[in-house]
Design a protein around this motif. Structure first.
Motif, PDB file in Angstrom:
ATOM      1  N   LEU A   4       0.809  -1.216   0.000  1.00 64.28           N
ATOM      2  CA  LEU A   4       0.000   0.000   0.000  1.00 64.28           C
ATOM      3  C   LEU A   4       0.845   1.270   0.000  1.00 64.28           C
ATOM      4  CD1 LEU A   4      -2.677  -1.105   2.646  1.00 64.28           C
ATOM      5  CD2 LEU A   4      -2.741  -1.416   0.164  1.00 64.28           C
ATOM      6  N   GLY A   5       2.174   1.104   0.208  1.00 61.52           N
ATOM      7  CA  GLY A   5       3.049   2.268   0.205  1.00 61.52           C
ATOM      8  C   GLY A   5       3.094   3.030   1.507  1.00 61.52           C
ATOM      9  N   ASP A   6       2.430   2.514   2.552  1.00 65.44           N
ATOM     10  CA  ASP A   6       2.389   3.205   3.850  1.00 65.44           C
ATOM     11  C   ASP A   6       2.224   2.159   4.937  1.00 65.44           C
ATOM     12  OD1 ASP A   6       1.998   4.737   6.092  1.00 65.44           O
ATOM     13  OD2 ASP A   6       0.240   5.803   5.360  1.00 65.44           O
ATOM     14  N   GLY A   7       3.295   1.945   5.721  1.00 64.79           N
ATOM     15  CA  GLY A   7       3.228   0.952   6.779  1.00 64.79           C
ATOM     16  C   GLY A   7       2.193   1.267   7.834  1.00 64.79           C
ATOM     17  N   GLY A   8       1.852   2.569   7.968  1.00 66.54           N
ATOM     18  CA  GLY A   8       0.858   2.964   8.965  1.00 66.54           C
ATOM     19  C   GLY A   8      -0.543   2.459   8.649  1.00 66.54           C
ATOM     20  N   ARG A   9      -0.776   1.915   7.427  1.00 62.38           N
ATOM     21  CA  ARG A   9      -2.107   1.412   7.059  1.00 62.38           C
ATOM     22  C   ARG A   9      -2.292  -0.053   7.427  1.00 62.38           C
ATOM     23  NH1 ARG A   9      -3.535   2.905   1.005  1.00 62.38           N
ATOM     24  NH2 ARG A   9      -5.543   2.035   1.722  1.00 62.38           N
ATOM     25  N   TRP A  10      -1.372  -0.605   8.272  1.00 66.66           N
ATOM     26  CA  TRP A  10      -1.473  -2.026   8.626  1.00 66.66           C
ATOM     27  C   TRP A  10      -2.791  -2.334   9.342  1.00 66.66           C
ATOM     28  CZ3 TRP A  10      -2.174  -3.748  13.585  1.00 66.66           C
ATOM     29  CH2 TRP A  10      -1.919  -2.840  14.609  1.00 66.66           C
ATOM     30  N   LYS A  11      -3.354  -1.348  10.077  1.00 67.27           N
ATOM     31  CA  LYS A  11      -4.588  -1.600  10.814  1.00 67.27           C
ATOM     32  C   LYS A  11      -5.758  -1.845   9.849  1.00 67.27           C
ATOM     33  CE  LYS A  11      -4.813  -1.709  14.585  1.00 67.27           C
ATOM     34  NZ  LYS A  11      -5.020  -0.672  15.569  1.00 67.27           N
ATOM     35  N   GLU A  12      -5.710  -1.201   8.628  1.00 67.41           N
ATOM     36  CA  GLU A  12      -6.757  -1.454   7.642  1.00 67.41           C
ATOM     37  C   GLU A  12      -6.753  -2.923   7.230  1.00 67.41           C
ATOM     38  OE1 GLU A  12      -6.777   1.263   4.334  1.00 67.41           O
ATOM     39  OE2 GLU A  12      -5.859   2.863   5.539  1.00 67.41           O
ATOM     40  N   ILE A  13      -5.545  -3.470   7.049  1.00 69.79           N
ATOM     41  CA  ILE A  13      -5.436  -4.892   6.691  1.00 69.79           C
ATOM     42  C   ILE A  13      -5.970  -5.748   7.827  1.00 69.79           C
ATOM     43  CG2 ILE A  13      -3.853  -6.736   6.024  1.00 69.79           C
ATOM     44  CD1 ILE A  13      -1.978  -4.608   4.922  1.00 69.79           C
ATOM     45  N   HIS A  14      -5.612  -5.381   9.068  1.00 67.30           N
ATOM     46  CA  HIS A  14      -6.073  -6.150  10.228  1.00 67.30           C
ATOM     47  C   HIS A  14      -7.589  -6.142  10.319  1.00 67.30           C
ATOM     48  CE1 HIS A  14      -6.702  -6.471  14.793  1.00 67.30           C
ATOM     49  NE2 HIS A  14      -6.465  -7.681  14.335  1.00 67.30           N
ATOM     50  N   ASN A  15      -8.208  -4.966  10.128  1.00 58.62           N
ATOM     51  CA  ASN A  15      -9.662  -4.863  10.243  1.00 58.62           C
ATOM     52  C   ASN A  15     -10.382  -5.680   9.171  1.00 58.62           C
ATOM     53  OD1 ASN A  15      -9.453  -3.187  12.450  1.00 58.62           O
ATOM     54  ND2 ASN A  15      -9.581  -1.303  11.266  1.00 58.62           N
ATOM     55  N   LEU A  16      -9.756  -5.835   7.996  1.00 61.55           N
ATOM     56  CA  LEU A  16     -10.375  -6.618   6.925  1.00 61.55           C
ATOM     57  C   LEU A  16     -10.212  -8.118   7.132  1.00 61.55           C
ATOM     58  CD1 LEU A  16      -9.371  -4.581   3.741  1.00 61.55           C
ATOM     59  CD2 LEU A  16     -11.652  -4.823   4.714  1.00 61.55           C
ATOM     60  N   ASN A  17      -9.346  -8.498   8.084  1.00 61.67           N
ATOM     61  CA  ASN A  17      -9.043  -9.919   8.271  1.00 61.67           C
ATOM     62  C   ASN A  17      -9.203 -10.356   9.723  1.00 61.67           C
ATOM     63  OD1 ASN A  17      -7.691 -10.879   5.511  1.00 61.67           O
ATOM     64  ND2 ASN A  17      -6.970  -8.799   5.939  1.00 61.67           N
ATOM     65  N   LEU A  18     -10.183  -9.754  10.416  1.00 65.00           N
ATOM     66  CA  LEU A  18     -10.398 -10.097  11.815  1.00 65.00           C
ATOM     67  C   LEU A  18     -10.776 -11.561  11.993  1.00 65.00           C
ATOM     68  CD1 LEU A  18     -12.330  -6.918  13.052  1.00 65.00           C
ATOM     69  CD2 LEU A  18      -9.956  -7.534  13.491  1.00 65.00           C
ATOM     70  N   ASP A  19     -11.332 -12.181  10.947  1.00 70.41           N
ATOM     71  CA  ASP A  19     -11.696 -13.591  11.035  1.00 70.41           C
ATOM     72  C   ASP A  19     -10.486 -14.506  10.958  1.00 70.41           C
ATOM     73  OD1 ASP A  19     -11.335 -12.701   8.396  1.00 70.41           O
ATOM     74  OD2 ASP A  19     -12.472 -14.408   7.598  1.00 70.41           O
ATOM     75  N   LYS A  20      -9.333 -13.941  10.543  1.00 71.44           N
ATOM     76  CA  LYS A  20      -8.130 -14.762  10.392  1.00 71.44           C
ATOM     77  C   LYS A  20      -7.037 -14.384  11.384  1.00 71.44           C
ATOM     78  CE  LYS A  20      -9.042 -14.548   5.432  1.00 71.44           C
ATOM     79  NZ  LYS A  20      -8.568 -13.936   4.169  1.00 71.44           N
ATOM     80  N   ILE A  21      -7.037 -13.125  11.839  1.00 68.21           N
ATOM     81  CA  ILE A  21      -5.951 -12.628  12.689  1.00 68.21           C
ATOM     82  C   ILE A  21      -6.518 -12.226  14.037  1.00 68.21           C
ATOM     83  CG2 ILE A  21      -4.088 -10.953  12.892  1.00 68.21           C
ATOM     84  CD1 ILE A  21      -4.214 -10.557   9.883  1.00 68.21           C
ATOM     85  N   SER A  22      -6.239 -13.024  15.061  1.00 69.53           N
ATOM     86  CA  SER A  22      -6.688 -12.667  16.403  1.00 69.53           C
ATOM     87  C   SER A  22      -5.699 -11.738  17.093  1.00 69.53           C
ATOM     88  CB  SER A  22      -6.888 -13.935  17.251  1.00 69.53           C
ATOM     89  OG  SER A  22      -5.690 -14.698  17.315  1.00 69.53           O
ATOM     90  N   ASN A  23      -4.409 -11.918  16.756  1.00 66.88           N
ATOM     91  CA  ASN A  23      -3.354 -11.073  17.325  1.00 66.88           C
ATOM     92  C   ASN A  23      -2.629 -10.396  16.173  1.00 66.88           C
ATOM     93  OD1 ASN A  23      -1.106  -9.919  18.479  1.00 66.88           O
ATOM     94  ND2 ASN A  23      -0.574 -11.678  19.734  1.00 66.88           N
ATOM     95  N   PRO A  24      -2.725  -9.055  16.033  1.00 64.67           N
ATOM     96  CA  PRO A  24      -2.112  -8.389  14.884  1.00 64.67           C
ATOM     97  C   PRO A  24      -0.601  -8.511  14.840  1.00 64.67           C
ATOM     98  CG  PRO A  24      -2.873  -6.796  16.509  1.00 64.67           C
ATOM     99  CD  PRO A  24      -3.408  -8.122  16.947  1.00 64.67           C
ATOM    100  N   ASN A  25       0.021  -8.917  15.958  1.00 65.45           N
ATOM    101  CA  ASN A  25       1.464  -9.091  15.975  1.00 65.45           C
ATOM    102  C   ASN A  25       1.886 -10.501  15.578  1.00 65.45           C
ATOM    103  OD1 ASN A  25       2.276  -6.494  16.784  1.00 65.45           O
ATOM    104  ND2 ASN A  25       1.646  -6.929  18.873  1.00 65.45           N
ATOM    105  N   LYS A  26       0.906 -11.362  15.236  1.00 65.15           N
ATOM    106  CA  LYS A  26       1.254 -12.735  14.905  1.00 65.15           C
ATOM    107  C   LYS A  26       0.446 -13.188  13.699  1.00 65.15           C
ATOM    108  CE  LYS A  26       2.020 -17.273  17.024  1.00 65.15           C
ATOM    109  NZ  LYS A  26       1.945 -18.091  18.244  1.00 65.15           N
ATOM    110  N   ILE A  27       1.137 -13.305  12.565  1.00 66.51           N
ATOM    111  CA  ILE A  27       0.527 -13.832  11.355  1.00 66.51           C
ATOM    112  C   ILE A  27       1.353 -15.017  10.897  1.00 66.51           C
ATOM    113  CG2 ILE A  27      -0.526 -11.669  10.633  1.00 66.51           C
ATOM    114  CD1 ILE A  27       1.813 -11.167   8.811  1.00 66.51           C
ATOM    115  N   ASN A  28       0.715 -15.908  10.140  1.00 64.12           N
ATOM    116  CA  ASN A  28       1.362 -17.157   9.749  1.00 64.12           C
ATOM    117  C   ASN A  28       1.672 -17.180   8.268  1.00 64.12           C
ATOM    118  OD1 ASN A  28       1.044 -18.253  12.408  1.00 64.12           O
ATOM    119  ND2 ASN A  28      -1.097 -18.685  11.931  1.00 64.12           N
ATOM    120  N   ILE A  29       2.806 -17.798   7.950  1.00 60.70           N
ATOM    121  CA  ILE A  29       3.203 -17.946   6.562  1.00 60.70           C
ATOM    122  C   ILE A  29       2.128 -18.751   5.820  1.00 60.70           C
ATOM    123  CG2 ILE A  29       4.923 -18.987   5.009  1.00 60.70           C
ATOM    124  CD1 ILE A  29       7.016 -18.464   7.162  1.00 60.70           C
ATOM    125  N   GLY A  30       1.769 -18.264   4.635  1.00 60.62           N
ATOM    126  CA  GLY A  30       0.777 -18.956   3.825  1.00 60.62           C
ATOM    127  C   GLY A  30      -0.630 -18.418   3.992  1.00 60.62           C
TER     128      GLY A  30
END
Length: 216
Positions: free
Chosen positions: A184-210
């Motif tokens: 997205l060109g802006d690391g500060g927009r990581w929360k937008e990604i988190h909000n779109l994937n709340l069903d997959k990411i319970s902890n925004p500091n921990k994501i899994n390969i794949g």
């Protein structure tokens, strides 16, 4: 060293034992006219980070001074500059498994002489996530009235094509911040990604390969 911690461009000579990051909820409970309660779900609030930092006053084999800060006095002086500037800076934690990188502001800091720490200084700091925003400008174009199509004018009855949702597959070494930076060109927009994937990411500091993430 299990991990490295940077505040702005300063490497902490001794990593804190704990790095608590709190994501306060903003859900609101309301009571309906029939007496039932419902929970209005809202996005998480700004992350809050509290650290107790030890600044060695003696030479310790475990302490790392990389030249980004000279001594405890230089570190505290830089903290005051960050507070006076009222601007944001980067808080980075580099681990073997995943990294944390977010823009933050310095809310408060306190310097203590703790007898238990000997000659060393203990600095307690509080930081809060900084979300960048700007005013959006919308341009409107006035279109003159168009003639009403006659029976002879062919009409396209095909349904409008829906835009395809963008996705990204998590790679090794990824964190939400660097995914937002690369995609997205802006690391500060990581929360937008988190909000779109709340069903997959319970902890925004921990994501899994794949993991396949939906992108803004």
């Amino acid at each position: 060293m299990a991990y490295e911690v940077y505040i702005d461009d300063m490497l902490l000579p001794v990593p804190p034992q704990k790095i608590p990051i709190k994501y306060p909820g903003q859900n609101k409970t309301v009571t309906l006219i029939n007496g039932d309660e419902i929970n209005l779900l809202r996005p998480p609030g700004l992350a809050e980070i509290s650290l107790d930092i030890i600044l060695p006053q003696m030479d310790y084999p475990s302490a790392v001074w990389d030249g980004s800060v000279d001594d405890a006095e230089d570190f505290i002086s830089h903290l005051q500059d960050l507070k006076d500037s009222r601007g944001s800076f980067e808080f980075i934690v580099i681990r073997d498994s995943f990294d944390t990188n977010m823009d933050v502001t310095l809310e408060d800091y306190k310097v203590s002489d703790d007898v238990k720490e000997g000659l060393d200084l203990v600095v307690s700091i509080t930081m809060k996530e900084a979300r960048h925003y700007g005013t959006k400008v919308m341009n409107f174009t006035i279109v003159e009235d168009q003639p009403t199509p006659t029976a002879e004018t062919p009409q396209d009855d095909r349904p409008a094509e829906q835009p395809q949702a963008r996705t990204y597959t998590v790679q090794g070494g990824d964190c939400l911040w660097n995914i937002a930076k690369k995609q997205l060109g802006d690391g500060g927009r990581w929360k937008e990604i988190h909000n779109l994937n709340l069903d997959k990411i319970s902890n925004p500091n921990k994501i899994n390969i794949g993991q396949v993430l939906t992108m803004p």
